[in-house]
Motif scaffolding. Structure first.
Motif, short mmCIF file in Angstrom:
data_model
loop_
_atom_site.label_atom_id
_atom_site.label_comp_id
_atom_site.label_asym_id
_atom_site.label_seq_id
_atom_site.Cartn_x
_atom_site.Cartn_y
_atom_site.Cartn_z
N LYS A 1 4.66 5.54 -21.98
CA LYS A 1 5.07 6.94 -21.82
C LYS A 1 6.52 7.05 -21.33
N LEU A 2 7.17 5.92 -21.16
CA LEU A 2 8.55 5.92 -20.65
C LEU A 2 9.53 5.53 -21.74
N THR A 3 10.76 6.02 -21.63
CA THR A 3 11.79 5.60 -22.58
C THR A 3 12.23 4.17 -22.21
N ALA A 4 12.86 3.51 -23.16
CA ALA A 4 13.35 2.14 -22.90
C ALA A 4 14.33 2.15 -21.73
N LYS A 5 15.16 3.18 -21.66
CA LYS A 5 16.16 3.30 -20.58
C LYS A 5 15.47 3.42 -19.22
N LYS A 6 14.41 4.22 -19.17
CA LYS A 6 13.67 4.43 -17.92
C LYS A 6 12.95 3.13 -17.50
N ARG A 7 12.37 2.43 -18.48
CA ARG A 7 11.70 1.17 -18.17
C ARG A 7 12.70 0.16 -17.60
N GLU A 8 13.89 0.10 -18.21
CA GLU A 8 14.93 -0.83 -17.72
C GLU A 8 15.34 -0.48 -16.29
N ALA A 9 15.41 0.82 -15.98
CA ALA A 9 15.78 1.25 -14.62
C ALA A 9 14.69 0.90 -13.61
N ALA B 1 2.93 -3.51 -13.69
CA ALA B 1 2.78 -4.70 -14.54
C ALA B 1 3.11 -4.36 -15.99
N SER B 2 2.70 -3.18 -16.45
CA SER B 2 2.96 -2.79 -17.84
C SER B 2 4.46 -2.69 -18.11
N VAL B 3 5.21 -2.19 -17.13
CA VAL B 3 6.67 -2.07 -17.28
C VAL B 3 7.32 -3.46 -17.32
N LEU B 4 6.93 -4.34 -16.40
CA LEU B 4 7.52 -5.68 -16.37
C LEU B 4 7.22 -6.45 -17.66
N ALA B 5 6.00 -6.34 -18.14
CA ALA B 5 5.62 -7.06 -19.37
C ALA B 5 6.38 -6.52 -20.58
N LYS B 6 6.44 -5.20 -20.70
CA LYS B 6 7.10 -4.56 -21.85
C LYS B 6 8.60 -4.86 -21.87
N VAL B 7 9.27 -4.69 -20.73
CA VAL B 7 10.72 -4.92 -20.68
C VAL B 7 11.03 -6.39 -20.96
N SER B 8 10.24 -7.29 -20.38
CA SER B 8 10.47 -8.73 -20.58
C SER B 8 10.35 -9.09 -22.06
N ARG B 9 9.33 -8.53 -22.71
CA ARG B 9 9.14 -8.83 -24.15
C ARG B 9 10.26 -8.24 -24.99
N ASP B 10 10.63 -6.99 -24.70
CA ASP B 10 11.70 -6.35 -25.47
C ASP B 10 13.01 -7.12 -25.33
N ARG B 11 13.30 -7.58 -24.13
CA ARG B 11 14.53 -8.36 -23.91
C ARG B 11 14.52 -9.64 -24.74
N ALA C 1 0.84 -1.21 0.00
CA ALA C 1 0.00 0.00 0.00
C ALA C 1 0.87 1.25 0.00
N GLU C 2 0.55 2.16 -0.93
CA GLU C 2 1.18 3.49 -0.99
C GLU C 2 2.70 3.45 -1.20
N VAL C 3 3.23 2.35 -1.70
CA VAL C 3 4.69 2.29 -1.94
C VAL C 3 5.10 3.35 -2.96
N GLU C 4 6.26 3.95 -2.76
CA GLU C 4 6.74 4.95 -3.71
C GLU C 4 7.75 4.33 -4.66
N ILE C 5 7.45 4.41 -5.95
CA ILE C 5 8.40 3.97 -6.98
C ILE C 5 8.59 5.18 -7.90
N PRO C 6 9.61 5.98 -7.64
CA PRO C 6 9.79 7.23 -8.39
C PRO C 6 9.87 6.98 -9.90
N GLY C 7 9.09 7.78 -10.65
CA GLY C 7 9.13 7.69 -12.11
C GLY C 7 8.20 6.66 -12.70
N LEU C 8 7.49 5.91 -11.85
CA LEU C 8 6.58 4.88 -12.37
C LEU C 8 5.48 5.53 -13.20
#
Length: 200
Positions: A54-62, A141-151, A42-49
């Motif tokens: 809407k994120l660059t590939a570099k930001k998604r990887e980070a 979830a969108s970040v994990l799915a996208k990065v996993s597929r791109d890899r 609950a309420e966890v902070e993940i800066p830049g999420l």
């Protein structure tokens, strides 16, 4: 905007393990369709999420290891090209989502799913249109799915270099279509997506 509004509403209904689910790769002509499920504290902070689109590939990887580290539980799954051809892309997307949900090490009891169609899951849930921009757990979830597929597409690029998958990740760009017409399909192409392209 409250990133955790939908998670809080589910918690008020008595659910304690709310997962966000999203997919990546419904549109491409090649490669699997991926899905991820994420339960966040609950309420966890993940800066830049944000919505992965809407994120660059570099930001998604980070963000990828950060989400894995902060999540209560996370899971990535996919449905293969042959499954897509066999049962169609919508059903294959549902299959990937179900696999992701069932792959959580801590089981979810409620699911927030990006989009307007609810996949057949083993837990109750709701769909949220443009949920990857409205719910923290769907965005994760969108970040994990996208990065996993791109890899994976980068790995497949070294197996099938003539198609230049590293450049277009399997999407139907002009370059991809041109190479597809030149070399014909390879084992990771979705045959059901190619009928019009190869007929023209």
């Amino acid at each position: 905007m409250d990133w955790f509004l939908y998670e809080k509403e589910a918690a008020q209904k008595g659910y304690s393990a709310v997962c966000g689910i999203d997919e990546a790769g419904r549109g491409p002509l090649a490669g699997p369709v991926f899905a991820a499920a994420v339960i966040l504290p609950a309420e966890v902070e993940i800066p830049g999420l944000n919505d992965s689109k809407k994120l660059t590939a570099k930001k998604r990887e980070a963000l990828f290891p950060l989400i894995q580290e902060k999540a209560v539980s996370w899971s990535v799954a996919f449905a293969t090209e042959s499954e897509i051809d066999e049962i169609n892309i919508l059903q294959a997307t549902y299959l990937a989502m179900r696999r992701a949900c069932e792959g959580l090490s801590i089981p979810a009891d409620y699911a927030l799913v990006d989009g307007n169609r609810m996949p057949p899951l083993s837990v109750p849930g709701e769909t949220i249109i443009k949920g990857d921009g409205l719910s923290a757990s769907i965005a994760a979830a969108s970040v994990l799915a996208k990065v996993s597929r791109d890899r994976l597409m980068l790995e497949l690029d070294s197996l099938y270099p003539e198609y230049q998958f590293a450049k277009h990740k399997g999407y139907g760009t002009a370059l991809h279509v041109e190479l597809l017409r030149k070399y014909g399909p390879c084992p990771i192409h979705r045959r059901s997506f190619l009928t019009k392209i190869l007929k023209d």
